[in-house]
Design a protein around this motif. Structure first.
Motif, PDB file in Angstrom:
ATOM      1  N   PRO A 100       0.677  -0.843 -10.523  1.00  0.00           N
ATOM      2  CA  PRO A 100      -0.364   0.066 -10.042  1.00  0.00           C
ATOM      3  C   PRO A 100      -0.806   1.119 -11.053  1.00  0.00           C
ATOM      4  O   PRO A 100      -1.854   1.720 -10.883  1.00  0.00           O
ATOM      5  CB  PRO A 100       0.277   0.722  -8.811  1.00  0.00           C
ATOM      6  N   LYS A 111      -3.940   1.151  -1.280  1.00  0.00           N
ATOM      7  CA  LYS A 111      -4.110   0.201  -0.169  1.00  0.00           C
ATOM      8  C   LYS A 111      -5.182  -0.829  -0.482  1.00  0.00           C
ATOM      9  O   LYS A 111      -5.048  -2.006  -0.146  1.00  0.00           O
ATOM     10  CB  LYS A 111      -4.454   0.943   1.126  1.00  0.00           C
ATOM     11  N   TYR A 114      -3.695  -3.441  -2.880  1.00  0.00           N
ATOM     12  CA  TYR A 114      -2.872  -4.417  -2.151  1.00  0.00           C
ATOM     13  C   TYR A 114      -3.759  -5.428  -1.420  1.00  0.00           C
ATOM     14  O   TYR A 114      -3.527  -6.636  -1.481  1.00  0.00           O
ATOM     15  CB  TYR A 114      -1.971  -3.722  -1.135  1.00  0.00           C
ATOM     16  N   THR A 115      -4.766  -4.933  -0.731  1.00  0.00           N
ATOM     17  CA  THR A 115      -5.681  -5.816   0.007  1.00  0.00           C
ATOM     18  C   THR A 115      -6.389  -6.777  -0.934  1.00  0.00           C
ATOM     19  O   THR A 115      -6.540  -7.964  -0.633  1.00  0.00           O
ATOM     20  CB  THR A 115      -6.702  -4.977   0.798  1.00  0.00           C
ATOM     21  N   HIS A 117      -5.329  -7.998  -3.789  1.00  0.00           N
ATOM     22  CA  HIS A 117      -4.414  -9.054  -4.232  1.00  0.00           C
ATOM     23  C   HIS A 117      -4.063 -10.029  -3.108  1.00  0.00           C
ATOM     24  O   HIS A 117      -3.949 -11.234  -3.350  1.00  0.00           O
ATOM     25  CB  HIS A 117      -3.154  -8.445  -4.853  1.00  0.00           C
ATOM     26  N   GLU A 118      -3.922  -9.536  -1.881  1.00  0.00           N
ATOM     27  CA  GLU A 118      -3.708 -10.449  -0.756  1.00  0.00           C
ATOM     28  C   GLU A 118      -4.910 -11.370  -0.585  1.00  0.00           C
ATOM     29  O   GLU A 118      -4.750 -12.578  -0.396  1.00  0.00           O
ATOM     30  CB  GLU A 118      -3.487  -9.666   0.546  1.00  0.00           C
ATOM     31  N   VAL A 141       2.718  -9.857  -1.705  1.00  0.00           N
ATOM     32  CA  VAL A 141       2.206  -9.014  -2.790  1.00  0.00           C
ATOM     33  C   VAL A 141       3.042  -7.740  -2.877  1.00  0.00           C
ATOM     34  O   VAL A 141       3.213  -7.034  -1.882  1.00  0.00           O
ATOM     35  CB  VAL A 141       0.716  -8.665  -2.568  1.00  0.00           C
ATOM     36  N   TYR A 142       3.533  -7.475  -4.092  1.00  0.00           N
ATOM     37  CA  TYR A 142       4.372  -6.307  -4.358  1.00  0.00           C
ATOM     38  C   TYR A 142       3.810  -5.537  -5.553  1.00  0.00           C
ATOM     39  O   TYR A 142       3.104  -6.101  -6.379  1.00  0.00           O
ATOM     40  CB  TYR A 142       5.802  -6.733  -4.711  1.00  0.00           C
ATOM     41  N   SER A 143       4.182  -4.277  -5.644  1.00  0.00           N
ATOM     42  CA  SER A 143       3.838  -3.505  -6.835  1.00  0.00           C
ATOM     43  C   SER A 143       5.115  -3.200  -7.606  1.00  0.00           C
ATOM     44  O   SER A 143       6.219  -3.199  -7.036  1.00  0.00           O
ATOM     45  CB  SER A 143       3.124  -2.199  -6.462  1.00  0.00           C
ATOM     46  N   MET A 148       4.767  -2.667  -1.125  1.00  0.00           N
ATOM     47  CA  MET A 148       4.371  -4.033  -0.778  1.00  0.00           C
ATOM     48  C   MET A 148       3.150  -4.004   0.126  1.00  0.00           C
ATOM     49  O   MET A 148       2.911  -3.023   0.828  1.00  0.00           O
ATOM     50  CB  MET A 148       5.524  -4.799  -0.134  1.00  0.00           C
ATOM     51  N   ALA A 149       2.398  -5.087   0.086  1.00  0.00           N
ATOM     52  CA  ALA A 149       1.197  -5.236   0.900  1.00  0.00           C
ATOM     53  C   ALA A 149       1.589  -5.486   2.358  1.00  0.00           C
ATOM     54  O   ALA A 149       2.737  -5.830   2.655  1.00  0.00           O
ATOM     55  CB  ALA A 149       0.346  -6.387   0.356  1.00  0.00           C
TER      56      ALA A 149
END
Length: 159
Positions: A100, A111, A114-115, A117-118, A141-143, A148-149
């Motif tokens: 990130p 947020k 994350y969205t 990448h999902e 999905v993790y950072s 996590m997402a």
């Protein structure tokens, strides 16, 4: 903070630092990190699910099938397992880890990253998994900062 016992420069020619090792695609740390997270999740799944496999090959797509996303002949996802979301229901999982603090995310809400990448994972695999594999798909999905997402969070709550 310096990472002990690593070369001063990466194979890409840039100076090694914590941030650089978390984003450089040439140094090998991305694959190591990804595979460790994949294997840890597979180990969790083996405790509660059946027929857990890592890197299962997807069924090849017939040339006349119009499936969006990844249509490579030898495509693989990271994990498959039966019984997480429902009895005997097969689910396929694909892991993504992002940093990130990378420049490309510095002005973005976490947020939304994350969205993003999902959604990329879903665009690449979800329809193929549902239509051809006849099972469900969950992107994990993790950072690198430990977050996590939403779907990964639901996965961990369920496991």
């Amino acid at each position: 903070w310096q990472i002990p016992n690593i070369p001063a420069f990466c194979v890409c020619g840039k100076k090694n630092s914590v941030d650089h090792t978390l984003i450089c695609k040439n140094g090998g740390y991305l694959i190591f990190r990804h595979n460790k997270v994949r294997d840890t999740n597979a180990a969790f799944l083996r405790e509660v699910c059946h027929d857990v496999k890592t890197e299962p090959e997807l069924i090849p797509i017939d040339s006349c099938q119009a499936i969006p996303g990844n249509t490579e002949e030898r495509a693989r996802l990271d994990i498959s397992a039966r019984g997480l979301w429902g009895p005997f229901q097969k689910t396929m999982f694909d892991v993504r880890i992002f940093h990130p603090n990378a420049d490309s995310y510095k002005d973005r809400d976490i947020k939304s990253v994350y969205t993003q990448h999902e959604n990329i994972k879903k665009k690449d695999y979800e329809q193929r998994v549902i239509q051809v594999e006849k099972c469900s798909f969950t992107p994990l999905v993790y950072s690198t900062s430990g977050g996590m997402a939403p779907q990964a969070h639901a996965f961990h709550r369920r496991v």
